[in-house]
Design a protein around this motif. Structure first.
Motif, PDB file in Angstrom:
ATOM      1  N   ASP A 100       0.857  -1.190   0.000  1.00 11.02           N
ATOM      2  CA  ASP A 100       0.000   0.000   0.000  1.00 11.02           C
ATOM      3  C   ASP A 100       0.885   1.230   0.000  1.00 11.02           C
ATOM      4  OD1 ASP A 100      -1.796   2.058   0.426  1.00 11.02           O
ATOM      5  OD2 ASP A 100      -2.545   1.291   2.336  1.00 11.02           O
ATOM      6  N   GLU A 101       1.004   1.848  -1.155  1.00 10.84           N
ATOM      7  CA  GLU A 101       1.925   2.991  -1.289  1.00 10.84           C
ATOM      8  C   GLU A 101       1.557   4.171  -0.397  1.00 10.84           C
ATOM      9  OE1 GLU A 101       0.086   5.179  -5.231  1.00 10.84           O
ATOM     10  OE2 GLU A 101       1.585   3.609  -5.516  1.00 10.84           O
ATOM     11  N   LYS A 102       0.326   4.224   0.099  1.00 13.86           N
ATOM     12  CA  LYS A 102      -0.109   5.334   0.944  1.00 13.86           C
ATOM     13  C   LYS A 102       0.029   5.047   2.442  1.00 13.86           C
ATOM     14  CE  LYS A 102      -3.219   7.168  -2.492  1.00 13.86           C
ATOM     15  NZ  LYS A 102      -4.568   7.627  -2.809  1.00 13.86           N
ATOM     16  N   THR A 103       0.514   3.858   2.783  1.00 14.75           N
ATOM     17  CA  THR A 103       0.639   3.536   4.197  1.00 14.75           C
ATOM     18  C   THR A 103       1.655   4.450   4.882  1.00 14.75           C
ATOM     19  OG1 THR A 103       1.031   1.797   5.813  1.00 14.75           O
ATOM     20  CG2 THR A 103       2.446   1.771   3.878  1.00 14.75           C
ATOM     21  N   LEU A 104       1.429   4.686   6.145  1.00 12.93           N
ATOM     22  CA  LEU A 104       2.385   5.447   6.939  1.00 12.93           C
ATOM     23  C   LEU A 104       3.451   4.546   7.554  1.00 12.93           C
ATOM     24  CD1 LEU A 104      -0.030   7.948   8.732  1.00 12.93           C
ATOM     25  CD2 LEU A 104       1.386   8.329   6.697  1.00 12.93           C
ATOM     26  N   MET A 105       3.239   3.242   7.473  1.00 14.77           N
ATOM     27  CA  MET A 105       4.224   2.325   8.035  1.00 14.77           C
ATOM     28  C   MET A 105       5.504   2.404   7.210  1.00 14.77           C
ATOM     29  SD  MET A 105       3.797  -1.629   9.061  1.00 14.77           S
ATOM     30  CE  MET A 105       5.186  -2.733   9.170  1.00 14.77           C
ATOM     31  N   PRO A 106       6.622   2.671   7.896  1.00 14.91           N
ATOM     32  CA  PRO A 106       7.887   2.815   7.156  1.00 14.91           C
ATOM     33  C   PRO A 106       8.507   1.476   6.795  1.00 14.91           C
ATOM     34  CG  PRO A 106       8.273   3.119   9.494  1.00 14.91           C
ATOM     35  CD  PRO A 106       6.776   2.940   9.322  1.00 14.91           C
ATOM     36  N   ASP A 107       9.351   1.502   5.772  1.00 14.09           N
ATOM     37  CA  ASP A 107      10.162   0.347   5.431  1.00 14.09           C
ATOM     38  C   ASP A 107      11.366   0.392   6.362  1.00 14.09           C
ATOM     39  OD1 ASP A 107      11.941  -1.506   4.409  1.00 14.09           O
ATOM     40  OD2 ASP A 107      11.573  -0.968   2.324  1.00 14.09           O
ATOM     41  N   LEU A 108      11.464  -0.570   7.259  1.00 12.14           N
ATOM     42  CA  LEU A 108      12.517  -0.570   8.270  1.00 12.14           C
ATOM     43  C   LEU A 108      13.711  -1.438   7.889  1.00 12.14           C
ATOM     44  CD1 LEU A 108      10.199  -0.806  11.400  1.00 12.14           C
ATOM     45  CD2 LEU A 108      11.397   1.228  10.539  1.00 12.14           C
ATOM     46  N   GLY A 109      13.701  -1.966   6.679  1.00  6.32           N
ATOM     47  CA  GLY A 109      14.803  -2.822   6.250  1.00  6.32           C
ATOM     48  C   GLY A 109      14.824  -4.157   6.969  1.00  6.32           C
ATOM     49  N   VAL A 110      13.647  -4.679   7.273  1.00  5.54           N
ATOM     50  CA  VAL A 110      13.534  -5.951   7.984  1.00  5.54           C
ATOM     51  C   VAL A 110      13.998  -7.081   7.066  1.00  5.54           C
ATOM     52  CG1 VAL A 110      11.957  -7.523   9.178  1.00  5.54           C
ATOM     53  CG2 VAL A 110      11.621  -5.047   9.368  1.00  5.54           C
ATOM     54  N   THR A 111      14.893  -7.903   7.568  1.00  9.98           N
ATOM     55  CA  THR A 111      15.404  -9.027   6.781  1.00  9.98           C
ATOM     56  C   THR A 111      14.320 -10.100   6.648  1.00  9.98           C
ATOM     57  OG1 THR A 111      16.231 -10.276   8.676  1.00  9.98           O
ATOM     58  CG2 THR A 111      17.729  -8.628   7.704  1.00  9.98           C
ATOM     59  N   PRO A 112      14.441 -10.970   5.647  1.00 15.68           N
ATOM     60  CA  PRO A 112      13.459 -12.057   5.505  1.00 15.68           C
ATOM     61  C   PRO A 112      13.350 -12.932   6.761  1.00 15.68           C
ATOM     62  CG  PRO A 112      14.729 -11.863   3.488  1.00 15.68           C
ATOM     63  CD  PRO A 112      15.371 -10.945   4.500  1.00 15.68           C
ATOM     64  N   ARG A 113      14.478 -13.270   7.362  1.00 17.19           N
ATOM     65  CA  ARG A 113      14.449 -14.107   8.570  1.00 17.19           C
ATOM     66  C   ARG A 113      13.763 -13.370   9.726  1.00 17.19           C
ATOM     67  NH1 ARG A 113      17.797 -18.598  10.689  1.00 17.19           N
ATOM     68  NH2 ARG A 113      17.259 -18.706  12.879  1.00 17.19           N
ATOM     69  N   ASP A 114      14.115 -12.090   9.919  1.00 18.74           N
ATOM     70  CA  ASP A 114      13.475 -11.314  10.982  1.00 18.74           C
ATOM     71  C   ASP A 114      11.983 -11.164  10.730  1.00 18.74           C
ATOM     72  OD1 ASP A 114      15.838 -11.035  12.392  1.00 18.74           O
ATOM     73  OD2 ASP A 114      16.201  -8.960  11.752  1.00 18.74           O
ATOM     74  N   ALA A 115      11.586 -10.983   9.471  1.00 17.47           N
ATOM     75  CA  ALA A 115      10.162 -10.856   9.141  1.00 17.47           C
ATOM     76  C   ALA A 115       9.413 -12.145   9.486  1.00 17.47           C
ATOM     77  CB  ALA A 115       9.976 -10.508   7.665  1.00 17.47           C
ATOM     78  N   ALA A 116      10.010 -13.296   9.187  1.00 16.57           N
ATOM     79  CA  ALA A 116       9.385 -14.579   9.532  1.00 16.57           C
ATOM     80  C   ALA A 116       9.294 -14.737  11.047  1.00 16.57           C
ATOM     81  CB  ALA A 116      10.174 -15.729   8.916  1.00 16.57           C
ATOM     82  N   ASP A 117      10.339 -14.328  11.764  1.00 18.63           N
ATOM     83  CA  ASP A 117      10.327 -14.420  13.225  1.00 18.63           C
ATOM     84  C   ASP A 117       9.301 -13.471  13.829  1.00 18.63           C
ATOM     85  OD1 ASP A 117      12.338 -16.341  13.149  1.00 18.63           O
ATOM     86  OD2 ASP A 117      13.948 -14.903  13.583  1.00 18.63           O
ATOM     87  N   ILE A 118       9.217 -12.248  13.307  1.00 22.04           N
ATOM     88  CA  ILE A 118       8.227 -11.286  13.796  1.00 22.04           C
ATOM     89  C   ILE A 118       6.827 -11.822  13.536  1.00 22.04           C
ATOM     90  CG2 ILE A 118       7.237  -8.983  13.429  1.00 22.04           C
ATOM     91  CD1 ILE A 118      10.174  -8.014  12.936  1.00 22.04           C
ATOM     92  N   ALA A 119       6.601 -12.329  12.336  1.00 20.93           N
ATOM     93  CA  ALA A 119       5.293 -12.920  12.022  1.00 20.93           C
ATOM     94  C   ALA A 119       5.017 -14.086  12.974  1.00 20.93           C
ATOM     95  CB  ALA A 119       5.247 -13.388  10.569  1.00 20.93           C
ATOM     96  N   GLY A 120       6.036 -14.892  13.247  1.00 25.52           N
ATOM     97  CA  GLY A 120       5.873 -15.984  14.194  1.00 25.52           C
ATOM     98  C   GLY A 120       5.413 -15.495  15.552  1.00 25.52           C
ATOM     99  N   TYR A 121       5.988 -14.403  16.024  1.00 26.10           N
ATOM    100  CA  TYR A 121       5.540 -13.844  17.307  1.00 26.10           C
ATOM    101  C   TYR A 121       4.112 -13.305  17.202  1.00 26.10           C
ATOM    102  CZ  TYR A 121       5.058 -11.202  21.541  1.00 26.10           C
ATOM    103  OH  TYR A 121       4.587 -10.738  22.744  1.00 26.10           O
ATOM    104  N   LEU A 122       3.857 -12.550  16.145  1.00 28.42           N
ATOM    105  CA  LEU A 122       2.537 -11.935  16.004  1.00 28.42           C
ATOM    106  C   LEU A 122       1.417 -12.967  15.910  1.00 28.42           C
ATOM    107  CD1 LEU A 122       3.380  -8.921  13.662  1.00 28.42           C
ATOM    108  CD2 LEU A 122       3.046  -8.911  16.162  1.00 28.42           C
ATOM    109  N   TYR A 123       1.710 -14.129  15.319  1.00 29.18           N
ATOM    110  CA  TYR A 123       0.693 -15.177  15.239  1.00 29.18           C
ATOM    111  C   TYR A 123       0.403 -15.843  16.581  1.00 29.18           C
ATOM    112  CZ  TYR A 123      -0.289 -14.987  10.292  1.00 29.18           C
ATOM    113  OH  TYR A 123      -0.714 -14.580   9.049  1.00 29.18           O
ATOM    114  N   THR A 124       1.228 -15.566  17.589  1.00 26.10           N
ATOM    115  CA  THR A 124       0.912 -16.060  18.935  1.00 26.10           C
ATOM    116  C   THR A 124      -0.106 -15.156  19.617  1.00 26.10           C
ATOM    117  OG1 THR A 124       2.658 -14.871  20.142  1.00 26.10           O
ATOM    118  CG2 THR A 124       3.232 -17.041  19.192  1.00 26.10           C
ATOM    119  N   LEU A 125      -0.347 -13.987  19.057  1.00 25.39           N
ATOM    120  CA  LEU A 125      -1.283 -13.015  19.653  1.00 25.39           C
ATOM    121  C   LEU A 125      -2.680 -13.281  19.126  1.00 25.39           C
ATOM    122  CD1 LEU A 125       0.884  -9.780  19.327  1.00 25.39           C
ATOM    123  CD2 LEU A 125       0.752 -11.367  21.262  1.00 25.39           C
ATOM    124  N   LYS A 126      -3.436 -14.072  19.856  1.00 24.82           N
ATOM    125  CA  LYS A 126      -4.783 -14.473  19.414  1.00 24.82           C
ATOM    126  C   LYS A 126      -5.846 -13.635  20.066  1.00 24.82           C
ATOM    127  CE  LYS A 126      -3.338 -17.816  16.818  1.00 24.82           C
ATOM    128  NZ  LYS A 126      -3.453 -17.814  15.428  1.00 24.82           N
TER     129      LYS A 126
END
Length: 126
Positions: A100-126
């Motif tokens: 979404d080109e209009k998002t305010l969320m910045p590109d933080l340079g998250v690596t693929p591995r970190d993105a998978a790990d972050i997603a892994g944490y976020l999926y624990t939040l039910k």
């Protein structure tokens, strides 16, 4: 294929819902994302996600600029535009402007591995 994966995530969540407090959720998150929820918590702190978001379980993650992430693991959509799948979540975390080109969320340079790990944490939040 995506429907099958989503169905697997939903069924695993129901089946393992009675598992121990952290282990069951972390196991499901790792299975669905390939990430590690514990490393994801560290990555969330490292990238400063909590300066904008409220994120349960992350010390100091009490931002009020962006939506709170409590319950994100069971939401149907991400950022209001993407179906909530592990692939889409890691894609969004890595390059939100590509989604979404209009998002305010910045590109933080998250690596693929970190993105998978972050997603892994976020999926624990039910």
């Amino acid at each position: 294929m995506r429907r099958n994966m989503l169905l697997s995530v939903v069924l695993a969540s129901i089946f393992f819902g009675g598992c121990d407090e952290n282990g069951g959720g972390e196991r499901i998150a790792q299975t669905t994302t390939g990430g590690n929820a514990r490393r994801g918590a560290s990555a969330i702190a490292h990238y400063g996600c909590g300066s904008c978001h409220q994120i349960p379980g992350i010390s100091g993650a009490n931002g009020r600029v962006a939506p709170p992430l409590s319950g994100i693991g069971s939401r149907l959509y991400l950022a209001g535009v993407l179906q909530n799948t592990p692939e889409n979540m890691t894609r969004w975390i890595q390059n939100p402007k590509a989604v979404d080109e209009k998002t305010l969320m910045p590109d933080l340079g998250v690596t693929p591995r970190d993105a998978a790990d972050i997603a892994g944490y976020l999926y624990t939040l039910k």
